[in-house]
Structures are given as structure tokens and as C-alpha cells.
Design an enzyme around this catalytic site. Structure first.
Site, short mmCIF file in Angstrom:
data_model
loop_
_atom_site.label_atom_id
_atom_site.label_comp_id
_atom_site.label_asym_id
_atom_site.label_seq_id
_atom_site.Cartn_x
_atom_site.Cartn_y
_atom_site.Cartn_z
N ASP A 131 0.97 -1.09 -0.08
CA ASP A 131 -0.12 -0.08 0.04
C ASP A 131 0.90 1.21 -0.06
O ASP A 131 1.97 1.44 -0.77
CB ASP A 131 -1.00 -0.06 1.19
CG ASP A 131 -2.06 0.98 1.15
OD1 ASP A 131 -2.82 1.02 0.47
OD2 ASP A 131 -2.01 2.05 2.16
N TYR B 298 -12.57 7.59 -1.71
CA TYR B 298 -12.16 7.79 -0.23
C TYR B 298 -10.86 8.79 -0.07
O TYR B 298 -10.70 9.01 0.96
CB TYR B 298 -11.95 6.31 0.28
CG TYR B 298 -10.71 5.56 0.11
CD1 TYR B 298 -9.50 5.46 0.78
CD2 TYR B 298 -10.55 4.67 -1.12
CE1 TYR B 298 -8.35 5.06 0.44
CE2 TYR B 298 -9.39 4.04 -1.43
CZ TYR B 298 -8.16 4.24 -0.65
OH TYR B 298 -7.19 3.65 -0.84
N TYR C 263 -2.80 10.33 3.31
CA TYR C 263 -3.77 10.86 2.52
C TYR C 263 -3.48 12.44 2.18
O TYR C 263 -3.83 12.72 1.28
CB TYR C 263 -5.07 10.43 3.09
CG TYR C 263 -5.47 9.03 3.21
CD1 TYR C 263 -5.61 8.22 2.03
CD2 TYR C 263 -5.26 8.25 4.44
CE1 TYR C 263 -5.78 7.13 1.95
CE2 TYR C 263 -5.34 6.92 4.33
CZ TYR C 263 -5.75 6.41 3.15
OH TYR C 263 -5.78 5.04 3.15
N HIS D 170 -6.51 -6.53 -2.23
CA HIS D 170 -5.46 -5.65 -1.72
C HIS D 170 -4.69 -5.92 -0.48
O HIS D 170 -3.72 -5.44 -0.35
CB HIS D 170 -6.30 -4.38 -1.37
CG HIS D 170 -5.22 -3.09 -1.31
ND1 HIS D 170 -4.24 -2.81 -2.18
CD2 HIS D 170 -4.99 -2.17 -0.26
CE1 HIS D 170 -3.84 -1.44 -1.78
NE2 HIS D 170 -3.90 -1.45 -0.74
#
Length: 332
Positions: free
Chosen positions: A121, A166, A249, A309
Site C-alpha cells: 500500500d 475515499y 492521505y 489488496h
């Protein structure tokens, strides 16, 4: 170097419910913070595992044991502000560059010159940065769920994702905090694991938040136990989401100043065919079309037909075989 035993913290957090006695836990002083480090094995070749979100060191539990048994020294850290690592003084100022430099600082503190890096990730972003900024420290790189990618998305098309996606929602200060705050931490982690296990992009409508995408009675994936969920929940109760929402993020769109990046180390990419990341605009072309190999020339790509994932937790034995095989092909 400062090593502080964390066995009591680990036991209290529930991690000891998993039979992983060979994994030792310490804190290491790195760049002014005590970072939690899990280790297994004593081999001269070192493999450093870097987690994503909503993960922590524990997401590598299967791989750590496997590579240690194969004769390697396995190290998995909690990034600053995650898990049992200390929070930075100002989490809202943390960047991916901080995370990359923490990895180098950890290697220096442990007197390790060169390593194999494994990132999942957003951990793949950190691996990618180190592979081009600190080439001399990287014997090989493995990424899961994300190919070579630098902050700033120079190789992708983030402007083409839906506004309810998201990543777009969580980039907005305060929005994820309000969304998550409606639930206990365990429910938040449960929902994210369910959402990220799917093969479609997670997009909320104008009158929804991301947590609303998961119906209350949706079961967790069969490969993810309630005990596993409790470990993640208890560790995120300790750390909170303050740093985790900042990195990745709110910083992944900030470009790093690397002109014409090239990776010279041997590399491996493991992708589940059912990973929602394939639905990112430009991702399919970047991976399957070979664009990534213009940057990472010595790249092997493994596709797992049923993988999602969280492929390293979903199919640990298969992923372990692929990782150990790659490690055995290359030397430090």
C-alpha cells in the site's frame, strides 16, 4: 541507539494472542522519536517490511516468520504515529519524506548497511523513494498492491478519480475524523478492511460518508479473524488516526523533487487480480502496459488471480513462497 523492551505493551495490546513467540519487540530511538520495531531471525541478510493503512507491523506477521525460517533477519516497523511508535510533536506536518528518512535512520541505528525493502500500500511509496534517493542502501525491493510510485502521482491520473472516492474524501482535513468519530475504532478498522478487500473503487455519494458504504452486518473477510481485528483495533486505539490521515492521505499528492527517477535494484511487484487499485485511472496501463518498467528496469511482476489488496494476509503461503524465492535469487 536506544532499545526499550515493549513486551508488556505488546501483551496488553493483544498481539500475544497470535502464536508469534519468535518475533521480538523493541523501541529504537530514531530522529527524535521512539519507533516500535518487531524482529525475527538472525540472518546476515536483512529484510525490512513497511506497512500501509490501516495496517501496522502486524500485517507482516506471516511474512516475518517465513523469511526468518529461510535464514533472513526480518524487521517490521510501525511508522511514526502508527501502532506502538511515538507520535511526532506535530502530526499535521508529517510527510512521506519523514517516513523514508525514518527508515534510513533505523538502519543507521541498527548498523545495517543494505537491505531488501518490502512495502505494501503506501509503504510502496516509501520503498520507491528510498530506492531512488538511497540506492546504495537497497539490495532489492518488493511492493504489494502498489507498483513503483512516488508522492505526487507523476505516473498516474489522480485528477480523474470521482470526487466521492475515499482518498479524495480523507484528504480533506476533518472529514475522515468526523466520519470515523461516529463509530468505535474496531468498527472503523472492520469497515476499512471490508471496503479495501473489494475489487471496485470505494466511492460515496454526495449524501454519504465512506463508512456508510459498509452495511452494519457485513462480515469480515474469511481470512481475517476477529482476533486479528482486535489486534489492529487495540493498536489504533493506542495511536489514533491523526498521523495516519496525514500520511498518506494528506501528503501523497505532494511531489518529491526527483528528476527522471530510475531504480537500479532488482524488484518484484505482487498484485492481486481483484485488487481495487487496478481501477485507479492509469494504473492498468502503467502496470500491464509496461510503463512501470521504464523506471524499474529489472522488475518481475506476479499476478495472483484471486488476490485482493491484502494479498499477503489473504494468501500468506503463496506470497511467502514468492518473496523467499525472490530473496534467494539476489545477494546483498
Amino acid at each position: 541507539m536506544l532499545l526499550i523492551s515493549t513486551s508488556t505493551l505488546i501483551e496488553d495490546s493483544g498481539v500475544r494472542t497470535v502464536s508469534m513467540e519468535q518475533i521480538q519487540h523493541n523501541h529504537v530511538q530514531v530522529r527524535g522519536l521512539k519507533l516500535h520495531v518487531a524482529e525475527a531471525g538472525t540472518g546476515s541478510k536483512v529484510v525490512v517490511f513497511l506497512h500501509g493503512f490501516p495496517e501496522i507491523w502486524y500485517s507482516w506477521r506471516h511474512q516475518m516468520v517465513a523469511v526468518a525460517k529461510a535464514g533472513y533477519r526480518a524487521i517490521a516497523m510501525d511508522f511514526r504515529g502508527y501502532g506502538l511508535s511515538e507520535q511526532p510533536a506535530e502530526p499535521e506536518k508529517a510527510t512521506m519524506t519523514d517516513f523514508a528518512e525514518d527508515v534510513i535512520g533505523l538502519l543507521d541505528a541498527l548498523s545495517i548497511d543494505k537491505v531488501f525493502l518490502v512495502g505494501k500500500d503506501f509503504g510502496a511509496f516509501i520503498v520507491s523513494m528510498i530506492a531512488v534517493l538511497h540506492k546504495e542502501r537497497v539490495a532489492g525491493m518488493i511492493t504489494l498492491g502498489i507498483p513503483f510510485t512516488l508522492p505526487g502521482f507523476s505516473n498516474l491520473k489522480p485528477d480523474q478519480v470521482p470526487k466521492g472516492f475515499y482518498i479524495v474524501r480523507w484528504k480533506e482535513p476533518g472529514r475522515a475524523e468526523a466520519d470515523f468519530g461516529r463509530f468505535d475504532v474496531k468498527t472503523v478498522i472492520r469497515n476499512i478492511y471490508i471496503l479495501f478487500s473489494g475489487s471496485e473503487l470505494q466511492v460515496a455519494s454526495d449524501n454519504q460518508e465512506i463508512m456508510d458504504l459498509v452495511p452494519p452486518n457485513t462480515p469480515i473477510p474469511p481470512w481475517f479473524s476477529e482476533d486479528d481485528l482486535s489486534v489492529y483495533a487495540q493498536l489504533y486505539e493506542t495511536s489514533g488516526f491523526r498521523t495516519a490521515l496525514q500520511v498518506p492521505y494528506r501528503t501523497m499528492g505532494i511531489s518529491v523533487d526527483i528528476e527522471d527517477p530510475k531504480v537500479t535494484a532488482p524488484a518484484l511487484l505482487i498484485m492481486g487480480e481483484k485488487d481495487y487499485v487496478f481501477k485507479f485511472p492509469g494504473m492498468e496501463e502503467y502496470i500491464r502496459g509496461g510503463m512501470v518498467k521504464t523506471i524499474v528496469s529489472d522488475l518481475e511482476i506476479i499476478y495472483m488471480p484471486e488476490g485482493n489488496h491484502f494479498v499477503q494476509e489473504q494468501f500468506p503461503e503463496e506470497v511467502n513462497r514468492v518473496i523467499v524465492s525472490f530473496l534467494n535469487k539476489h545477494t546483498i
